[in-house]
Design an enzyme around this catalytic site. Sequence first.
Site, PDB file in Angstrom:
ATOM      1  N   GLY A   1       0.830  -1.196   0.000  1.00 51.66           N
ATOM      2  CA  GLY A   1       0.000   0.000   0.000  1.00 51.66           C
ATOM      3  C   GLY A   1       0.866   1.249   0.000  1.00 51.66           C
ATOM      4  N   GLU A   2       0.343   2.316   0.605  1.00 49.77           N
ATOM      5  CA  GLU A   2       1.002   3.624   0.728  1.00 49.77           C
ATOM      6  C   GLU A   2       1.568   4.173  -0.578  1.00 49.77           C
ATOM      7  OE1 GLU A   2       5.405   2.780   2.729  1.00 49.77           O
ATOM      8  OE2 GLU A   2       3.646   2.346   3.974  1.00 49.77           O
ATOM      9  N   ALA A   3       0.937   3.829  -1.713  1.00 51.01           N
ATOM     10  CA  ALA A   3       1.329   4.292  -3.057  1.00 51.01           C
ATOM     11  C   ALA A   3       2.681   3.763  -3.500  1.00 51.01           C
ATOM     12  CB  ALA A   3       1.317   5.820  -3.154  1.00 51.01           C
TER      13      ALA A   3
END
Length: 339
Positions: free
Chosen positions: A305-307
């Site tokens: 996640g988290e780009a």
Amino acid sequence: MIPGFETIDDLRRLCERLPEFDRTAAAAVAARQATLTKPPGSLGRLEELAAWLAGWQRRHMPRLERVEVVVFAGNHGVTVHGVSPYPASVTAQMVANFAAGGAAINQLAAIADAELRVVPLHLDTPTADFIEAPAMDEPGFLAAVRIGADQIRPGTDLLCLGEMGIGNTTAAAAIAAALYGGDAGRWVGRGTGIDDDGLRRKQRAVKAALARHRAALGDPLQVARCLGGFELAALLGATLAARHARVPLLLDGFVCSAAVAPLAQLRAGALDHARLAHVSAEAAHRQLARALGLAPLLDLGMRLGEASGAALAVPLLRAAVACHAGMASFGEAGVSGQT
């Protein structure tokens, strides 16, 4: 970057009335590609990416001078059911880690030469437990959508979207199941690494939420409100506003894909300005990507996640732009072309 909206019906109209791709700019890219010192189509998806960027940037020569990464963070009431091995407090701790420069996305954004912004949403006030009530009331949902929309800045050449939120793969699985059907087991994965008992709890939570909100399942925006989260609503808002501003964007993994799926349900082609940066190791992401018609650029077994996947794909787009802008034509290089 989008007009005001007071109700979900106002928002729905904005989701249905979208600007389109600049085919003239894309055609100019294709015409130049045909003159460059390479066999036609030999750079594969890099050629398509150059045309895609140009069409949304409305430039005959695409550029990536201003690349931004925006990560939305939120907490979920459903975590009370043991759907994650981590406590909800980890979300705020990770936001602090982002601010200190210690997370993976900090390193990947730097490699991508992209500006990173992290937007926390109500970390001290998680969404409601969606087994018992809608995750958000209508004002709260619309406010989160607006926060996401307000992150779109004029002049952005490329936007990367990501999220952080303990419990949000449960919300994403519930949205995917509500929109595309199938039982909870089809969409629920291990997220941050739950064991078998945790996986069963997660499946039960999604099944119960779908039953609780059965009346909302025919409306994609109500699905997003009842089963989503603040950060997912912000992702939806940012994606919608990017379309209205004609900003091309890269989506990260499973949660991002689920967050924007309601847009695709509301209007065909609503995600044409988006590319899927990668397919994550979360079990259901491949089938969700297929349902959305999105072909991932990378497949590296990531599930952070988290780009992180979105930022990692930026150098691919930089390569596409560099080749398109920098290669010589057959005439310029004195190389014989096709006969």
